[in-house]
Design an enzyme around this catalytic site. Structure first.
Site, short mmCIF file in Angstrom:
data_model
loop_
_atom_site.label_atom_id
_atom_site.label_comp_id
_atom_site.label_asym_id
_atom_site.label_seq_id
_atom_site.Cartn_x
_atom_site.Cartn_y
_atom_site.Cartn_z
N SER A 126 0.82 -1.20 0.00
CA SER A 126 0.00 0.00 0.00
C SER A 126 0.86 1.25 0.00
O SER A 126 0.35 2.35 -0.24
CB SER A 126 -0.87 0.04 1.26
OG SER A 126 -1.64 -1.11 1.37
N HIS A 147 -0.91 -2.65 -7.12
CA HIS A 147 -1.70 -2.35 -5.92
C HIS A 147 -3.19 -2.50 -6.21
O HIS A 147 -3.82 -1.62 -6.81
CB HIS A 147 -1.35 -0.92 -5.45
CG HIS A 147 -2.03 -0.51 -4.19
ND1 HIS A 147 -2.29 0.80 -3.86
CD2 HIS A 147 -2.52 -1.24 -3.16
CE1 HIS A 147 -2.90 0.85 -2.70
NE2 HIS A 147 -3.06 -0.37 -2.26
N GLU A 159 -3.43 0.14 -9.14
CA GLU A 159 -2.45 1.23 -9.21
C GLU A 159 -1.09 0.56 -9.48
O GLU A 159 -0.61 -0.21 -8.65
CB GLU A 159 -2.46 1.93 -7.85
CG GLU A 159 -1.68 3.18 -7.73
CD GLU A 159 -1.87 3.80 -6.33
OE1 GLU A 159 -2.05 3.07 -5.33
OE2 GLU A 159 -1.83 5.03 -6.23
N ASN A 197 -3.19 6.00 -1.40
CA ASN A 197 -3.00 6.10 0.05
C ASN A 197 -2.35 7.40 0.49
O ASN A 197 -2.46 7.80 1.65
CB ASN A 197 -2.25 4.88 0.57
CG ASN A 197 -3.18 3.69 0.60
OD1 ASN A 197 -4.35 3.81 0.97
ND2 ASN A 197 -2.70 2.54 0.15
#
Ligand SMILES: NC(=O)c1ccc[n+]([C@@H]2O[C@H](COP(=O)([O-])OP(=O)(O)OC[C@H]3O[C@@H](n4cnc5c(N)ncnc54)[C@H](O)[C@@H]3O)[C@@H](O)[C@H]2O)c1
Length: 301
Positions: A126, A147, A159, A197
């Protein structure tokens, strides 16, 4: 979920870590037509993963989104192992273990020795630097971030994160693999938290500060963000879904990576993790998911 046929180049996908993300990634790969090896050091996690995949596929079948035959074929393509060496023939290995740089680096250097020379090593991290994970391997051009969002079978986005040395060819192969899994990709450079994130976790952390300083109840914080900003889930419900340990680890990566106090983890988030209140996966986080129905938030992804 997408039902597709595989490219010749990628036939076998290895997944390391059979928790909530690894099991979902294994499911997506198997339903998309790939042969899948799922590895976890904990045999109980593999049992839970198979049950979770089977019941999720069952829900897709009962809703008419997947044929019964395709669901059953996907289950047959999923093999579980507690022996990492079984992943030696995988064309792509996707790592989804605990969010710790040290533990992931040790795993990447083991995978580097086990995997074929052509194998791409991908991480579902992450927030952790792909460049640093790659540095412990002899193949930094073949290491990349992939991701997935939670839960992988439902969420459309992947991602893709390019490390400093990730080659164009590897990026294009992972983009192609993601699209064959029915996903839409975005590309991020390798800085802490990437895109999602970097933006999401400070918001969740701020929601904890809002609760910690007594501005509002957890229910009102979540309702405010759902109805006031059109988010499908409130930030505290989402933190429980993600796992409070995962959220805390990401905040630490942002804090250490940017050296900026605005990323300092909220003391309440730290305390919940210390108490083992890790969210839905433990039955208790900000909310309780076991006995009291009144405590349960209604939202789900
Ligand atoms: N939870 C989320 O919403 C989310 C979303 C996107 C990405 N991620 C990332 O995915 C990764 C996994 O997160 P999760 O929520 O699935 O965690 P989890 O705690 O549900 O599962 C982790 C699994 O990894 C296994 N494991 C730990 N060390 C291992 C090792 N050395 N070898 C093999 N297996 C090992 C554990 O037994 C466990 O089953 C983390 O890097 C996390 O940051 C999580």
């Amino acid at each position: 979920m997408a039902e597709t046929t595989t490219t010749k180049e990628t036939e076998v996908v290895g997944v390391v870590g059979g928790g909530q993300m690894g099991s979902g990634i294994a499911q997506v790969a198997a339903v998309s037509g790939f042969d899948v090896w799922l590895h976890d050091t904990d045999p109980a996690a593999l049992d839970r993963a198979v049950r979770a995949v089977s019941s999720s596929i069952g829900r897709f079948v009962s809703k008419g989104k997947l044929s019964r035959a395709a669901g059953s074929d996907a289950m047959k393509r999923l093999r579980c192992t507690s022996n990492l060496e079984d992943l030696r023939d995988a064309d792509v290995i996707i790592e989804a273990i605990v969010e710790s740089e040290e533990v992931k680096k040790t795993l990447f250097s083991k995978l580097d020795k086990i995997a074929k020379a052509t194998t791409i090593l991908a991480s579902n991290t992450s927030s952790i630097s792909i460049t640093r994970l790659a540095s412990g391997t002899s193949r930094p051009s073949q290491v990349i971030g992939m991701h997935f969002m939670n839960p992988p079978p439902l969420m459309k986005l992947i991602e893709i994160v390019r490390g400093a040395d990730t080659s164009d060819e590897v990026f294009l192969k992972i983009k192609d693999l993601s699209e064959r899994m029915g996903k839409i990709v975005v590309c991020s450079q390798d800085y802490p938290g990437f895109i999602v994130n970097r933006i999401l976790m400070p918001m969740i952390n701020e929601a904890f500060h809002t609760l910690y300083t007594g501005v509002a109840t957890k229910e009102d914080i979540d309702t405010a963000m759902k109805l006031g900003t059109n988010h499908p889930m409130g930030p505290l419900e989402l933190a429980d879904l993600i796992g409070l340990d995962v959220c805390l680890n990401i905040m630490k990566v942002l804090y250490e990576g940017f050296g900026d106090s605005k990323y300092s983890p909220c003391p309440l988030l730290v305390q919940y993790v210390d108490a083992g209140r890790l969210g839905r996966k433990r039955g208790i986080g900000v909310y309780s998911y076991e006995s009291s129905a009144a405590e349960k938030p209604k939202a789900s992804l």
